[in-house]
Design a protein around this motif. Sequence first.
Motif, PDB file in Angstrom:
ATOM      1  N   VAL A  15       0.861  -1.187   0.000  1.00 28.78           N
ATOM      2  CA  VAL A  15       0.000   0.000   0.000  1.00 28.78           C
ATOM      3  C   VAL A  15       0.895   1.233   0.000  1.00 28.78           C
ATOM      4  O   VAL A  15       1.494   1.581   1.026  1.00 28.78           O
ATOM      5  N   LEU A  55      -7.410   1.983   3.697  1.00 28.65           N
ATOM      6  CA  LEU A  55      -6.933   0.849   2.898  1.00 28.65           C
ATOM      7  C   LEU A  55      -6.336  -0.238   3.789  1.00 28.65           C
ATOM      8  O   LEU A  55      -6.613  -1.434   3.602  1.00 28.65           O
ATOM      9  N   ASN A  68      -9.100  -1.967   5.886  1.00 35.03           N
ATOM     10  CA  ASN A  68      -9.931  -2.862   5.075  1.00 35.03           C
ATOM     11  C   ASN A  68      -9.181  -4.131   4.691  1.00 35.03           C
ATOM     12  O   ASN A  68      -9.757  -5.227   4.669  1.00 35.03           O
ATOM     13  N   ILE A 126      -1.386  -1.154  -4.190  1.00 32.27           N
ATOM     14  CA  ILE A 126      -2.459  -0.161  -4.224  1.00 32.27           C
ATOM     15  C   ILE A 126      -1.800   1.193  -4.007  1.00 32.27           C
ATOM     16  O   ILE A 126      -1.123   1.402  -2.988  1.00 32.27           O
ATOM     17  N   GLU A 179      -5.827   4.298  -6.947  1.00 28.56           N
ATOM     18  CA  GLU A 179      -7.092   4.797  -6.426  1.00 28.56           C
ATOM     19  C   GLU A 179      -7.072   6.315  -6.245  1.00 28.56           C
ATOM     20  O   GLU A 179      -8.070   6.897  -5.807  1.00 28.56           O
ATOM     21  N   SER A 239      -9.868  -1.461  -1.195  1.00 25.59           N
ATOM     22  CA  SER A 239     -10.521  -0.180  -1.441  1.00 25.59           C
ATOM     23  C   SER A 239     -10.371   0.709  -0.220  1.00 25.59           C
ATOM     24  O   SER A 239     -10.230   0.211   0.912  1.00 25.59           O
ATOM     25  N   PHE A 240     -10.434   2.041  -0.440  1.00 29.06           N
ATOM     26  CA  PHE A 240     -10.382   2.983   0.672  1.00 29.06           C
ATOM     27  C   PHE A 240     -11.768   3.367   1.169  1.00 29.06           C
ATOM     28  O   PHE A 240     -11.917   4.334   1.920  1.00 29.06           O
TER      29      PHE A 240
END
Length: 468
Positions: free
Chosen positions: A12, A26, A29, A68, A94, A141-142
């Motif tokens: 990340v 992020l 999750n 990500i 993202e 996903s954020f």
Amino acid sequence: MNFFFDPRGVAVVGATPNPLKGGNALIKNLMHGYRGEIYPVNPRYDRINGLACYPSLGAVPDPVDMAIVFVPAPAVPAAVEACAARGIAGVMIESGGFAETGTEGAGLQRKLGEIVAGTGIRIWGPNCMGLVDVVNSRIFSFMDPQSTEQGFLPGSVSLIVQSGMLSASFLIDVMSQALMGISKVCSVGNKVDVNECDLLEYFISDPDTRVIGLYLESFPQGRRFLALCRRCEKPIVVLKGGRSAKGAEAALSHTASLAGNWRIIAGALAQAGVIEARDFKQMIDLCRSLAMAEPLEPLADSRERVAILTFSGGSGIVAADFIDEQGLELADLSEGTRTALRDIFPAWMPVSNPIDLWPAVESHMGDGMDVYSRSLEAVLADPGVDAVFLHTFTGHSRSRLDLAVLARLIREAGKPVFIWQVGRRESAFAFQQEALSLAIPVFSEIGRAAECLAAVLHRRRRHHPSTP
């Protein structure tokens, strides 16, 4: 595409301990359900949320298949180049701030395309919400972690959504209202590389996906998309944004999409067997209806004949109008069915379709007869009935539809039953939840129920080899 859906490790880039930032969402999750390795990357921190944090992608250990990226747009190209140098196969970007914002952002997006061409790395996004895989508990996903804490209901519908926030709102809406279970939701954003065709091809062979729904603003690979739709045996529902001139203009500023001539696109999609939706709720309703009905066997003689069972003569009339508008027929009940119903109904009550059940309910009040189940059994056994449109009122102490019995009757008959319900809010929600667990579609609008029933019957007719 497996390194996006089933990575052994995820880095990340832009992770942060700040609970108000997307870079922290992020991490939260990922920790919620993902079982692979999680590598926060940020040179300012040694640990984030209890995980070791790495100063650069080069310092991230193996295995890492995907990154990500959630950093400001100007820093994204360098981060992607670092991913490629590290040997990471795929990147989900993202961050926003690319072609959707104007000339400067478009230049950054072109740079991303050049990196793809030069290195072979795959890019998902930018300007997206990533991937939520409900079946496998993977949230890449954020989206707000508070909305994911109670978990999602797994199902067989997978969605490909060009809008980022819309994909998150879809999830929250359908789960909180007990509308349907979800397999996967993919937010693709500006589609600099990975697009709907790549994901559609993946879902065609995905064992966890039975129905595919798409919200798209453009079809950059139209021929490939149509070819995939034609060979896909699973139902596909498409909602196209930008059908009008003003809508197309809005799509250009949203995800930098050239919307195209909708009449031409709609005709091509229809020829490929795609079902068109015209709003978001309709898309969801069509998807869930097809997912629930699809396990049923094709009908041997599908003339699309419907029996209506109702608690009100007025709602039966309105339902008959909608059934006719959808190109379906009201079933002509057989004499055997009429005889079976006469045994339930009071002597003065004529038997006709739509079938008003309330006089029978009143006449058997207190004697223990389940009028709904007896009537359904008779109608479903009729060879001239292909489907049943059932109306019910929830929260009425003197008349209750037994959904467990109905589910058994549906399995035995191999015919779809769609329900329109009204009633008390708490009772209606509980009814919706129970029906969902039994794969019985329930609607709050007669017209929408008729639309979805028609979609199911039309599809079964098209896919039956003996149907002209």
